[in-house]
Design a protein around this motif. Structure first.
Motif, short mmCIF file in Angstrom:
data_model
loop_
_atom_site.label_atom_id
_atom_site.label_comp_id
_atom_site.label_asym_id
_atom_site.label_seq_id
_atom_site.Cartn_x
_atom_site.Cartn_y
_atom_site.Cartn_z
N ASN A 3 0.81 -1.08 0.11
CA ASN A 3 -0.07 -0.06 0.04
C ASN A 3 0.76 1.28 0.14
O ASN A 3 0.50 2.21 -0.75
CB ASN A 3 -1.09 -0.03 1.14
CG ASN A 3 -2.12 -1.19 0.90
OD1 ASN A 3 -2.07 -1.77 -0.09
ND2 ASN A 3 -2.84 -1.39 2.16
N VAL A 24 -8.72 0.40 -2.09
CA VAL A 24 -8.62 1.10 -0.77
C VAL A 24 -7.83 2.13 -0.98
O VAL A 24 -8.05 3.47 -0.36
CB VAL A 24 -8.80 0.13 0.39
CG1 VAL A 24 -8.71 1.12 1.67
CG2 VAL A 24 -9.73 -0.82 0.47
N LYS A 77 -8.69 6.24 -0.72
CA LYS A 77 -8.00 6.95 0.64
C LYS A 77 -7.59 8.32 -0.34
O LYS A 77 -7.63 9.44 0.27
CB LYS A 77 -6.88 6.30 1.23
CG LYS A 77 -7.38 5.31 2.16
CD LYS A 77 -6.52 4.72 3.01
CE LYS A 77 -6.61 3.62 3.89
NZ LYS A 77 -5.48 2.89 4.47
N ASP A 133 -11.37 -0.48 4.35
CA ASP A 133 -9.97 -0.56 4.61
C ASP A 133 -9.91 -1.71 5.90
O ASP A 133 -9.09 -2.38 5.94
CB ASP A 133 -9.58 0.83 5.45
CG ASP A 133 -8.11 0.81 5.79
OD1 ASP A 133 -7.31 0.08 4.88
OD2 ASP A 133 -7.60 1.38 6.53
N ILE A 182 -5.78 9.00 7.31
CA ILE A 182 -5.43 8.01 6.21
C ILE A 182 -4.69 8.55 5.17
O ILE A 182 -4.19 7.73 4.37
CB ILE A 182 -6.92 7.50 5.92
CG1 ILE A 182 -7.73 8.75 5.26
CG2 ILE A 182 -7.66 6.76 6.76
CD1 ILE A 182 -9.13 8.31 4.62
#
Ligand SMILES: CCCCCCCCCCCCC/C=C/C(=O)SCCNC(=O)CCNC(=O)[C@H](O)C(C)(C)COP(=O)(O)OP(=O)(O)OC[C@H]1O[C@@H](n2cnc3c(N)ncnc32)[C@H](O)[C@@H]1OP(=O)(O)O
Ligand SMILES: Cc1cc2nc3c(=O)[nH]c(=O)nc-3n(C[C@H](O)[C@H](O)[C@H](O)COP(=O)(O)OP(=O)(O)OC[C@H]3O[C@@H](n4cnc5c(N)ncnc54)[C@H](O)[C@@H]3O)c2cc1C
Length: 600
Positions: free
Chosen positions: A12, A220, A224, A271, A548
């Motif tokens: 990520n 995700v 974000k 998430d 986030i």
């Protein structure tokens, strides 16, 4: 293995910076290595070591020009030559060229190639995977018999070299067969612990599950990023106001809140789902490593397959629609490439297609649910899925007798309201899909047509409602868990309820159709509750994105820096653009040496 979450964090983090970079690295170190590790055995350890050391670069090579979704019909062939103990790989024609394969265009040295396995007696044993050397790692020149190239520019992820490959009598050692689903004995006989070819196909495609679970995480990340950009922008961008003298941030408008804050809620709920589901995948993989052949392990594989085949579609579509909404919510500045919304949207787009087209994958989930429904209803076998996502189906009769009881928007601010509605919705769609399938079976001459004609409004909606329920239930449990900090629970619960009501409101027609809602009140109070939650969350929205969003350098969007200096940052970025103040090199053609119009 001790802290598997670190892998997710690494994927990520790199992805937040740039998905091409991340994919190029992980296709090699995770997707290829995962396919070899899960599909192979001790004899393939060498490939894993080489991949780990970055000595070879690679990917999985499943898709071909004429076949993507229908993997069973892949036409690449691998014939076993008993005299030399080798497989000979061939692509019958250019339509059978492997196509779209990441890292293949310029850099892959090895690939896990899916092909139909033939024994020397001419018998076909179905789809199997093989490690095939594509290029020489020292020169990057193709191996003899391999025709390999780049497919060209794509709509996004252009830092990845997607390529094609064709095989002409390419010989590979027998050991390169990844032998967890089937193998060739020393006497040249084919052996497999899967007697049912359908099961064997499922097992050989099992490795795709980890990709699908990871893709949920990738989408995700995108969600974000885009909500962080759009909410920071909306909190600082001012237009109109109650008086001519005063302009207020656009985030103060109800319409802007309704467009953005549900996506913020979705980012939080998805998430949590992505991270917890990743841990379920790790449990499955540990079982595979430990050679766990228990019924629970088999059921876990099926449940993860069903959840990932609906989770990837839901998450990738939410991010895709969210990216477009966020782009528009930032007006013209959202369309300026330096603000990054376009790149994120375009890089997210193929998440809806690769590792299985979304609409095709949803059918795997509905097939799974229909199978369980049959066992519960016809065979009286209660369902006990390892992750518990389907347990409520055991009570389907009682659930179907329920009606919506809330009478005020305030009552709907409790997440148990959308949760109960979702349970009813899934049971209803399951019963209706089952009935539709039976009707279509009576009309159609084959099962294929019957299934095809039961997708729209039935099986497809069922799979989506089921995964939305699963995500909501998990996030509800998390936000009510004693280990979740008490000071955070109120705001997280609001996000949870908003995600539930917002998602549910897309199913209004079915909720009325099936009689769970009656009269105008349910629809109205759900809408009121959505707006109420958006308004309540509005003042926390910036803090929620600060929690986030990555650092400014990684987010890389001048309209969304953490300091909130919208115009200063945008102006500075524009002025630092390449040759921004320079006269163009072609100024003379434009001004003085104009071509004659007639000549044009
Ligand atoms: C930790 C990892 C980190 C990764 C880092 C991520 C970075 C990555 C960046 C992203 C880059 C993307 C790269 C892209 C790669 C690719 O796209 S690779 C190509 C992928 N191709 C597909 O996904 C094709 C989609 N099609 C299929 O998967 C199958 O053909 C199908 C549609 C699922 C099945 O088709 P069909 O022939 O109709 O068979 P069925 O009868 O439906 O199935 C047979 C049984 O098999 C079971 N099954 C199928 N798949 C699985 C699975 N994965 N796991 C478990 N079981 C499976 C299926 O349920 C059936 O079972 P029964 O119903 O019980 O008989
Ligand atoms: C960026 C990118 C990277 C990729 N990387 C790789 C890779 O590294 N390795 C690899 O092997 N592959 C890779 N792929 C290929 C990818 O896996 C396939 O594109 C994908 O599985 C879909 O198959 P397809 O393109 O053949 O579409 P098709 O199967 O031809 O589908 C076309 C359309 O028909 C519909 N359709 C098909 N079947 C059905 C059905 N049964 N019911 C209803 N509708 C249906 C689909 O929904 C879709 O809208 C990549 C693709 C992309 C875009």
């Amino acid at each position: 293995m001790e802290k598997p979450q670190k892998l997710l964090v690494l994927i990520n983090s790199l992805g937040m910076y740039d998905w091409s970079l991340a994919a190029k690295f992980f296709l090699n170190t995770q997707v290829f290595a995962g396919a070899v590790g899960n599909g192979g055995s001790e004899r393939h350890q060498n490939f894993l070591n080489q991949t780990r050391n970055m000595e070879v670069g690679s990917n999985i090579c499943n898709n071909q020009m004429s076949h993507g979704s229908n993997t069973k019909a892949i036409r690449t062939v691998a014939h076993f030559d008993a005299s030399t103990k080798e497989f000979i790989l061939n692509s019958p024609d250019f339509e059978a060229a492997k196509f779209w394969v990441g890292n293949m265009g310029k850099t892959a040295t090895h690939a896990v190639v899916y092909a139909q396995l033939y024994t020397s007696d001419g018998q076909c044993h179905g789809l199997h995977s093989f490690v095939v050397q594509i290029r020489d790692p020292k020169t990057l020149l193709p191996m003899p018999g391999v025709m390999v190239g780049d497919i060209g520019k794509k709509l996004g992820q252009n830092g990845i070299d997607n390529g094609f490959a064709m095989f002409y009598n390419v010989r590979i050692p027998q050991e390169n067969l990844l032998n967890s689903t089937g193998d060739i004995s020393p006497s040249g006989k084919y052996t497999s612990r899967y007697k049912d070819p359908k099961q064997r196909l499922g097992a050989s495609l099992g490795t795709l599950s980890s990709g699908r679970v990871s893709i949920i995480g990738m989408t995700v990340v995108n969600l974000k990023l885009v909500v962080s950009i759009a909410i920071r922008f909306s909190a600082t961008r001012r237009q109109f106001g109650p008086t001519e003298k005063e302009e207020i941030p656009v985030l103060e408008y109800q319409l802007q809140q309704w467009r953005l804050i549900p996506y913020l809620a979705a980012a939080y709920a998805l998430d949590y789902f992505s991270k917890s589901f990743f841990m379920n995948l790790i449990e499955l993989q540990i079982g595979i490593l430990m050679k766990d052949r228990s019924p629970r392990q088999a059921e876990l594989g099926k449940e993860i397959h069903a959840l990932s085949c609906a989770g990837k579609p839901l998450a990738s579509w939410t991010a895709q629609h969210g990216a477009q909404e966020c782009r528009e919510a930032c007006g013209g500045h959202g369309f300026l490439a330096i603000n990054r919304l376009g790149d994120i949207r375009n890089d997210n787009d193929p998440n809806c297609t690769y590792e299985g087209d979304n609409n095709v994958l949803l059918q795997q989930t509905s097939n799974y649910l229909l199978g369980l429904f049959h066992s519960i209803r016809e065979d009286n076998i209660p369902c006990e899925s390892p992750l518990g996502s389907t347990h409520f189906l055991n009570d389907f009769k009682t659930i179907l007798s329920h009606k919506f009881t809330a009478r005020t928007a305030r009552e709907c601010l409790d997440c148990t309201v959308p949760l109960a509605a979702y349970k009813w919705l899934v049971c209803y769609l399951l019963r209706e899909s089952n009935q539709k399938l039976q009707q279509e079976r009576q009309k159609a001459t084959n099962d294929f047509d019957a299934r095809n004609n039961s997708q729209v409004y039935y099986c497809r909606s069922l799979a989506l409602a089921f995964i939305e329920h699963t995500i909501l239930q998990r996030y509800y449990d998390y936000t009510h868990d004693t280990s979740t900090p008490a000071s955070l629970q109120p705001v997280l619960r609001k996000l949870c309820t908003l995600y539930g009501l917002w998602s549910l409101s897309k199913h209004m027609a079915v909720l009325y159709q099936g009689g769970y809602f009656t009269g105008e009140l349910p629809g109205k109070i759900i809408q009121d509750a959505v707006l109420e939650l958006c308004a309540e969350l509005k003042d926390d929205a910036v803090s929620l994105v600060d929690a986030i969003a990555p650092p400014d350098f990684i987010l890389n969007s001048p309209i969304a820096k953490a300091d909130g200096e919208l115009y200063k940052n945008l102006w500075s970025a524009v002025l630092q653009g390449e040759k921004v103040l320079e006269r163009p090199s072609w100024w003379a053609e434009f001004c003085t040496k104009k071509p004659l119009i007639a000549k044009l």
